[in-house]
Enzyme design. Structure first.
Site, mmCIF file in Angstrom:
data_model
loop_
_atom_site.group_PDB
_atom_site.id
_atom_site.type_symbol
_atom_site.label_atom_id
_atom_site.label_comp_id
_atom_site.label_asym_id
_atom_site.label_seq_id
_atom_site.Cartn_x
_atom_site.Cartn_y
_atom_site.Cartn_z
ATOM 1 N N ARG A 185 0.828 -1.221 0.000
ATOM 2 C CA ARG A 185 0.000 0.000 0.000
ATOM 3 C C ARG A 185 0.855 1.262 0.000
ATOM 4 N NH1 ARG A 185 -4.320 -2.420 4.296
ATOM 5 N NH2 ARG A 185 -5.724 -3.300 2.752
ATOM 6 N N GLY A 230 -9.419 -9.580 -0.989
ATOM 7 C CA GLY A 230 -8.226 -9.987 -0.238
ATOM 8 C C GLY A 230 -7.631 -11.316 -0.633
#
Ligand code: AMP
Length: 398
Positions: A35, A356
């Site tokens: 991220r 995910g």
């Protein structure tokens, strides 16, 4: 809203909502910096324009105010490295005096990281006054946190009202996410196959219903396939089943038929006598699994059938694994789907992988570079494909 790439940040303080919610180990070391890396191009563009970067994010779920465990200070050193040695200043409060003083003293090319937004309960409550305080830190608001775009929090949505339309925009991460999701939802080239897997039917009902309006084929694999098998009168042994969703499964099959969408369920399964990595395994038709056995992966026939459909498609959406891919005995089906998607992509299809577990699977098998787009937002991506309006996107667009 302004377009990020076309905007000149020279002399401007860009307040960027990033998603730096990265996993940390006991020593506060970052164990997956995906991220943070994703946000680097957005930050670099502002620096190279001669702008100033102020980053705000949440980290984890702090319950009661500031705690060392959830401090964003642990990210400063690594962020500086990712930015090629640029000094990253840190404000140990996201709205306190130090934050304003540092922000006011910043010079072009400098970067400031603010302390965890969720140290204030006002963040998740979407408090307007808190959002206003945050807004005073920057001249321009850039939303680059797709992972929290489905939340109407102070920094992700409410803050938008304090910036005029030309001073709010998506960053490059959000631009990429929105463009690829829109392409699949509204401009999908046909045939369009959606591959939906994972454990529970209940988590995926809304996405399947929305896809019934758009897809040509829907492949259903993973644990959720057995609820469909049982609903149609199959024997599923002790496979995962949501008894309370049997009727939902039948309704989905009926709606698909009425709309001319082909739903594909796995004809065979790899079965196990136990939910364990060292279980005894065998193969059985997915609708005739012996008592005491459970389906933990799709079988070879299913792999072949699903791969052919995928390879003949021009648009591919994948959310959820085909089996318990975390255990090597039950990862073959998920891998076969990843291989077929990579091949179809090489032959010109557009493929979007999100959620995910399918993202972990594609990373685990080393296929992330071989698909068109890997979405960074689990819950946000799911809600987008359920057809919901995401507050973080609406706030920029309005
Ligand atoms: P979800 O979060 O709903 O996308 O589900 C992902 C999880 O489903 C993964 O942890 C898989 O191990 C699990 N899963 C996939 N297939 C099966 C199956 N046949 N039986 C039990 N669990 C499964």
């Amino acid at each position: 809203m302004s377009e990020f790439s076309a905007y000149n940040f020279k002399g401007q303080k860009a307040l960027i909502r990033v998603d730096f919610n990265v996993p940390l180990n006991d020593k506060f070391e970052i164990t997956d910096d995906t991220r943070m890396r994703a946000a680097v191009p957005t930050i670099k563009k502002i620096i190279s324009d001669g702008g100033m970067v102020i980053l705000m994010s949440h980290l984890g779920r702090p319950k009661e105010g500031p705690t060392d465990k959830f401090s964003l200070k642990h990210l400063v050193k690594h962020l500086s490295e990712l930015l090629g040695g640029t000094t990253v200043f840190f404000a140990n409060d996201c709205v306190g005096e130090q934050a304003y003083l540092t922000a006011n003293m910043m010079r072009p090319g400098e970067v400031l990281l603010l302390e965890n937004l969720r140290f204030y309960k006002e963040e998740e409550k979407g408090d307007v006054k808190f959002a206003e305080k945050l807004s005073k830190l920057g001249d321009v608001w850039v939303n680059d946190a797709f992972g929290t775009a489905h939340r109407a929090h102070a920094s992700t949505a409410v803050i938008a009202q304090f910036f005029p339309a030309e001073k709010r925009m998506f960053g490059l991460v959000m631009e990429g996410e929105v463009a690829s999701a829109e392409k699949v939802l509204h401009r999908a080239e046909k045939p369009f196959v959606a591959i939906i897997g994972g454990a529970k039917v209940s988590d995926k009902i809304l996405i399947i219903e929305n896809l019934l309006e758009r897809a040509t084929d829907i492949i259903i694999g993973g644990g959720m396939a057995y609820t469909f098998m049982k609903a149609q009168g199959g024997k599923i042994g002790s496979s995962l089943c949501q008894e309370e969703r049997l009727q939902t499964a039948l309704d989905i099959l009926k709606k698909a038929e009425a709309k001319g969408v082909c739903i594909h369920l796995p004809p065979d399964s790899v079965i196990a006598d136990n939910f364990a990595a060292d279980a005894q395994t065998s193969v059985a038709p997915s609708n005739n699994i012996p008592d005491g056995w459970m389906g933990l992966d799709i079988g070879n026939m299913a792999c072949e059938q699903f791969s052919n459909i995928i390879k003949n498609s021009k648009t591919i959406l994948w959310n959820g694994p085909m089996g318990v891919f975390e255990m090597s005995k039950f990862q073959h089906g998920t891998k076969a789907v990843a291989v077929a998607i990579a091949e179809a992509t090489q032959n010109g299809a557009f493929s979007l992988v999100g959620g995910g577990d399918s993202v972990s699977a594609i990373n685990q098998f080393g296929f992330a570079e071989k698909v068109s787009y890997v979405s960074t937002g689990g819950g946000a991506m799911l809600e987008y494909f359920e057809g919901k309006v995401l507050p973080g996107i609406a706030a920029v667009n309005s």
